[in-house]
Design a protein around this motif. Structure first.
Motif, PDB file in Angstrom:
ATOM      1  N   GLN A   1       0.837  -1.193   0.000  1.00 44.54           N
ATOM      2  CA  GLN A   1       0.000   0.000   0.000  1.00 44.54           C
ATOM      3  C   GLN A   1       0.878   1.251   0.000  1.00 44.54           C
ATOM      4  N   VAL A   2       0.606   2.128  -0.941  1.00 50.67           N
ATOM      5  CA  VAL A   2       1.367   3.379  -1.029  1.00 50.67           C
ATOM      6  C   VAL A   2       0.849   4.365   0.008  1.00 50.67           C
TER       7      VAL A   2
ATOM      8  N   SER B   1       2.333  14.538  -3.578  1.00 50.55           N
ATOM      9  CA  SER B   1       1.826  13.539  -4.512  1.00 50.55           C
ATOM     10  C   SER B   1       3.005  12.801  -5.122  1.00 50.55           C
TER      11      SER B   1
ATOM     12  N   ASP C   1       4.066   9.591  -8.114  1.00 47.89           N
ATOM     13  CA  ASP C   1       3.605   8.711  -9.199  1.00 47.89           C
ATOM     14  C   ASP C   1       4.773   8.432 -10.135  1.00 47.89           C
TER      15      ASP C   1
ATOM     16  N   ASP D   1      -1.296   9.811  -8.991  1.00 49.40           N
ATOM     17  CA  ASP D   1      -2.409   9.002  -8.514  1.00 49.40           C
ATOM     18  C   ASP D   1      -2.414   8.864  -6.995  1.00 49.40           C
ATOM     19  N   TYR D   2      -1.287   9.158  -6.373  1.00 50.62           N
ATOM     20  CA  TYR D   2      -1.154   8.958  -4.935  1.00 50.62           C
ATOM     21  C   TYR D   2      -0.957  10.300  -4.242  1.00 50.62           C
TER      22      TYR D   2
END
Length: 124
Positions: free
Chosen positions: A1-2, A97, A99, A112-113
């Motif tokens: 899991q990020v 963030s 990615d 995305d994160y």
């Protein structure tokens, strides 16, 4: 899991400084990059600064050039945003963030994160 965890926000008077920290973990592949974004009240989110972990390529939005500095620790899994000479217009929620995007693409569109965000308030 990020996971992305931000810390270091708060309140500061104009001209003051803050340092934000973003710790990233859980990426299955190491070739990711990290950036800082902010969203002021009533405004769209914008890219502030991004860091290419492998090319040491840095990107800053024009309004923070000369005042903000992005850097990392030796692992490059923790990224800092040193913010000096802060102005009221720097007020907002700051997010990190990450990615698998190049720089400046990450700062242009976001990854995305995302972290949960941290408040920065600059006022007298």
């Amino acid at each position: 899991q990020v996971l992305l965890e931000e810390s270091g926000g708060g309140w500061v008077q104009p001209g003051g400084s803050l340092r934000l920290t973003c710790e990233v973990s859980g990426f299955p592949y190491d070739r990711y990059n990290i950036g800082w974004f902010r969203q002021a009240p009533g405004k769209e989110r914008e890219g502030v600064s991004c860091f290419d972990r492998f090319e040491d390529n840095l990107w800053y939005t024009d309004s923070v050039k000369g005042r903000f500095t992005i850097s990392s620790d030796s692992t490059k899994n923790t990224v800092y945003l040193q913010m000096n000479n802060l102005k009221p217009e720097d007020t907002g929620v700051y997010y990190c963030s990450a990615d698998y995007l190049t720089i400046p693409q990450l700062c242009e569109i976001g990854g995305d994160y995302w972290g949960q965000g941290i408040q920065v308030t600059v006022s007298s």
